[in-house]
Design a protein around this motif. Structure first.
Motif: not given
Length: 342
Positions: A108-128
């Protein structure tokens, strides 16, 4: 169906409040709900219904095998492990990767800064990347579809559960409220500038999330008796009648949850146009939202809103029509059924 909700603490915050309201709602509907806190409790723990069991991992070292094994043994008792917040998902994913388990993990993603920060955290990159993704805004879901490519993706806009039935009438005077944890994205310094320009009193309720920013703000308002930062308050429902306007100046949001609370209690507000609430409400009430940070534009909107004596009723009507607990409960159940069936 057995569901375990996971978060680090239940300190005051939007994701924490969503978890509490969701757990209470589902428990009341007969779903077996338990909560795992990776660290410890918090001020919102007292708001959980009596029937919701709470497990406290009290993890001090994220690399502790003992704590990871305890987490695994708990998670495998559930059909779905519903994880709130990105860092919590990273931990649960690592635990499942290490020990296995047939339970399904919903992030469940609540990340509030998505409007100014769209980078993909290492922990969410494929295959994770999560197989089951729940976003609280269209912007998050669009980002996830492009970068994470989950097997199942769901939009679940936030709601709040009003604690009291309060009819707010347009208050007289020039006193503003702002509810926001103290960090730069909330753009609290603009709210201070705006209040000074309008000659308003301003009460800022929030927890100290960024010490350096907090120090900048306290220095900025030093000697100004009209502006206060107040910590430690979690229930605002009985305070709203003291204020004639609410401000929300965050540069990026996914909800924001606080706007739902203002609407539920009929508190007139002016907000920067960001997040799912703005997307859903701005067509009906465009005067509530500003798409820039020009003080004069905000002043004009505030004056216009304060003169609209029907605004409290309109806000409460839109809240009831679009953000009902019954609709939210049905969405939650459908999401769980879809995940279990996958």
């Amino acid at each position: 169906m057995k569901i375990l909700h996971v978060i680090d603490t239940l300190n005051a915050g939007g994701a924490e409040r969503v978890l509490v309201d969701m757990a209470n709602m589902l428990s009341k509907a007969g779903v077996q709900i338990e909560v795992l806190l990776l660290q410890d409790g918090g001020v919102l723990e007292k708001d959980l219904a009596a029937g919701v069991s709470v497990h406290k991992l009290r993890r001090t070292n994220k690399y502790s095998l003992k704590k990871a094994l305890a987490t695994h043994r708990l998670c495998k008792r559930f059909d779905i492990v519903h994880v709130h917040m990105r860092h919590c998902y990273a931990y649960i994913h690592a635990v499942q990767l290490s020990f296995g388990g047939n339970y399904k993990v919903a992030f469940h993603d609540h990340y509030g800064n998505i409007g100014i920060d769209k980078k993909i955290p290492v922990t969410l990159r494929l295959p994770s990347a999560p197989k089951f993704y729940i976003g609280v805004s269209r912007e998050l879901c669009k980002w996830a579809a492009e970068y994470l490519k989950p097997a199942k993706q769901f939009l679940l806009s936030n709601i709040i559960m009003p604690r009291h039935n309060v009819d707010h009438e347009n208050a007289v005077g020039n006193k503003a409220i702002m509810i926001a944890n103290i960090r730069p994205t909330k753009n609290i310094d603009f709210a201070i500038d705006l209040s000074n320009a309008m000659g308003f009193e301003l009460d800022i309720y929030g927890q100290k999330s960024d010490v350096e920013y907090y120090d900048q703000l306290t220095s900025k308002i030093s000697g100004n008796v009209n502006i206060r930062i107040i910590e430690g308050v979690t229930d605002f429902s009985k305070l709203y009648s003291d204020y004639s306007i609410a401000l929300h100046t965050a540069k990026s949001e996914t909800g924001p949850l606080v706007l739902l609370e203002y609407m539920a209690y009929g508190v007139p507000f002016v907000s920067y146009k960001t997040g799912e609430v703005a997307h859903m409400v701005s067509a009906d009430l465009p005067d509530l939202f500003v798409d820039n940070f020009e003080v004069e534009n905000w002043k004009d909107r505030i004056d216009k809103i304060k003169q609209n004596n029907d605004m409290p009723r309109k806000l409460q009507t839109i809240f009831r029509d679009n953000f009902s607990s019954e609709k939210y409960l049905q969405q939650c159940l459908e999401i769980y059924q879809d995940i279990v069936a996958y």
